[in-house]
Design a protein around this motif. Structure first.
Motif, short mmCIF file in Angstrom:
data_model
loop_
_atom_site.label_atom_id
_atom_site.label_comp_id
_atom_site.label_asym_id
_atom_site.label_seq_id
_atom_site.Cartn_x
_atom_site.Cartn_y
_atom_site.Cartn_z
N LYS A 28 4.36 -13.58 3.76
CA LYS A 28 3.19 -12.84 4.22
C LYS A 28 1.95 -13.21 3.41
O LYS A 28 0.87 -13.36 3.95
CB LYS A 28 3.42 -11.33 4.08
CG LYS A 28 4.15 -10.69 5.20
CD LYS A 28 4.15 -9.19 4.98
CE LYS A 28 4.96 -8.49 6.04
NZ LYS A 28 5.02 -7.05 5.81
N GLU A 51 -4.71 -18.09 6.73
CA GLU A 51 -5.62 -17.56 7.75
C GLU A 51 -7.05 -17.49 7.24
O GLU A 51 -7.98 -17.73 8.00
CB GLU A 51 -5.17 -16.15 8.16
CG GLU A 51 -3.93 -16.14 9.01
CD GLU A 51 -3.43 -14.73 9.27
OE1 GLU A 51 -4.14 -13.77 8.99
OE2 GLU A 51 -2.29 -14.60 9.77
N THR A 52 -7.23 -17.17 5.96
CA THR A 52 -8.60 -17.06 5.43
C THR A 52 -9.18 -18.42 5.09
O THR A 52 -10.39 -18.56 4.99
CB THR A 52 -8.65 -16.16 4.19
OG1 THR A 52 -7.75 -16.67 3.21
CG2 THR A 52 -8.29 -14.73 4.53
N GLU A 106 -1.39 -15.17 4.95
CA GLU A 106 -2.71 -14.57 4.87
C GLU A 106 -3.70 -15.52 4.20
O GLU A 106 -4.85 -15.61 4.60
CB GLU A 106 -2.64 -13.25 4.08
CG GLU A 106 -3.93 -12.47 4.14
CD GLU A 106 -3.80 -11.09 3.52
OE1 GLU A 106 -4.59 -10.80 2.64
OE2 GLU A 106 -2.90 -10.34 3.95
N TYR A 138 0.81 -1.23 0.00
CA TYR A 138 0.00 0.00 0.00
C TYR A 138 0.83 1.27 0.00
O TYR A 138 0.38 2.31 -0.45
CB TYR A 138 -0.91 0.05 1.24
CG TYR A 138 -2.12 -0.83 1.15
CD1 TYR A 138 -2.97 -0.78 0.05
CD2 TYR A 138 -2.45 -1.69 2.19
CE1 TYR A 138 -4.09 -1.58 -0.02
CE2 TYR A 138 -3.57 -2.49 2.13
CZ TYR A 138 -4.39 -2.43 1.03
OH TYR A 138 -5.50 -3.20 0.96
N HIS A 176 -5.88 -6.47 0.33
CA HIS A 176 -5.49 -7.30 1.47
C HIS A 176 -5.09 -6.37 2.62
O HIS A 176 -5.13 -5.16 2.50
CB HIS A 176 -4.32 -8.21 1.08
CG HIS A 176 -4.70 -9.22 0.04
ND1 HIS A 176 -5.21 -10.45 0.34
CD2 HIS A 176 -4.66 -9.15 -1.32
CE1 HIS A 176 -5.47 -11.12 -0.77
NE2 HIS A 176 -5.14 -10.35 -1.80
N GLU A 177 -4.69 -6.97 3.72
CA GLU A 177 -4.34 -6.19 4.90
C GLU A 177 -3.16 -5.24 4.65
O GLU A 177 -3.18 -4.09 5.05
CB GLU A 177 -4.01 -7.12 6.07
CG GLU A 177 -3.80 -6.40 7.38
CD GLU A 177 -3.53 -7.38 8.51
OE1 GLU A 177 -2.63 -7.09 9.32
OE2 GLU A 177 -4.20 -8.43 8.58
N ASN A 178 -2.11 -5.73 3.98
CA ASN A 178 -0.89 -4.94 3.79
C ASN A 178 -0.55 -4.65 2.34
O ASN A 178 0.43 -3.99 2.07
CB ASN A 178 0.31 -5.65 4.43
CG ASN A 178 0.13 -5.82 5.92
OD1 ASN A 178 -0.42 -4.95 6.58
ND2 ASN A 178 0.56 -6.95 6.45
#
Length: 183
Positions: free
Chosen positions: A174, A181-182, A178, A95, A130-132
């Motif tokens: 990473k 985790e999903t 992720e 990001y 995504h988160e990052n």
């Protein structure tokens, strides 16, 4: 009176152009149902050809109606005749990066690559946030003969090019954590 006459001309002219376009499609047959075409930036498979409008099924599976006047007045390319195919590449970019610079760097890389076609233009879209990082889908076009070689090498070369240019990419560790985790 002039206003009423001019308001009546526009729908008549539009209908006339669409019917003329339908006549053109039926007589000249620049494409057939099932052909992959591009008309004024709309790309898809021709699913229906009528007298006033036609229907395309886009790459994303969406059906769109195209007025037949666009086949007369716009640019039409029958991609099925040209033996080309679209590649689908996936890139992950942090990001913190300037996405306009990332896009321009990707376009420059693709423009300089010998196997990639200049037309139709490649598309770059955000596939997922995504988160990052952002997951980008890059869709350049190539000749069918070069597909396997480019499909195998291009995504890796593009990732390496972005990293060489200083763009931050999330580590594969990473990304995979992720995904786990999903799941």
């Amino acid at each position: 009176m002039r206003t009423i006459a001019s308001k009546m001309k526009a729908p008549f002219l539009s209908s006339f152009l669409n019917l003329t376009g339908g006549f053109f499609l039926k007589m000249v047959k620049p494409f057939r149902e099932g052909d992959f075409i591009e008309v004024d930036g709309e790309i898809g498979s021709a699913t229906l050809i009528n007298w006033t409008s036609s229907e395309l099924k886009t790459i994303d599976g969406e059906s769109i109606k195209v007025e037949n006047s666009r086949f007369l007045l716009g640019k039409l390319h029958n991609l099925s005749d040209k033996n080309i195919i679209r590649l689908e590449l996936s890139l992950n970019v942090c990001y913190t990066e300037n996405m306009a610079d990332v896009k321009q760097t990707i376009y420059n890389f693709l423009k300089g690559h010998a196997g990639i076609l200049k037309f139709p233009r490649p598309k770059i879209v955000v596939a997922k946030l995504h988160e990052n990082y952002v997951e980008l889908k890059v869709a350049p076009w190539c000749l069918l003969d070069h597909f396997l070689e480019l499909d195998y090498k291009l995504e890796t070369a593009l990732n390496q090019n972005l990293m060489r240019k200083g763009f931050k990419m999330p580590s594969e560790e990473k990304v995979y954590s992720e995904i786990r985790e999903t799941a």
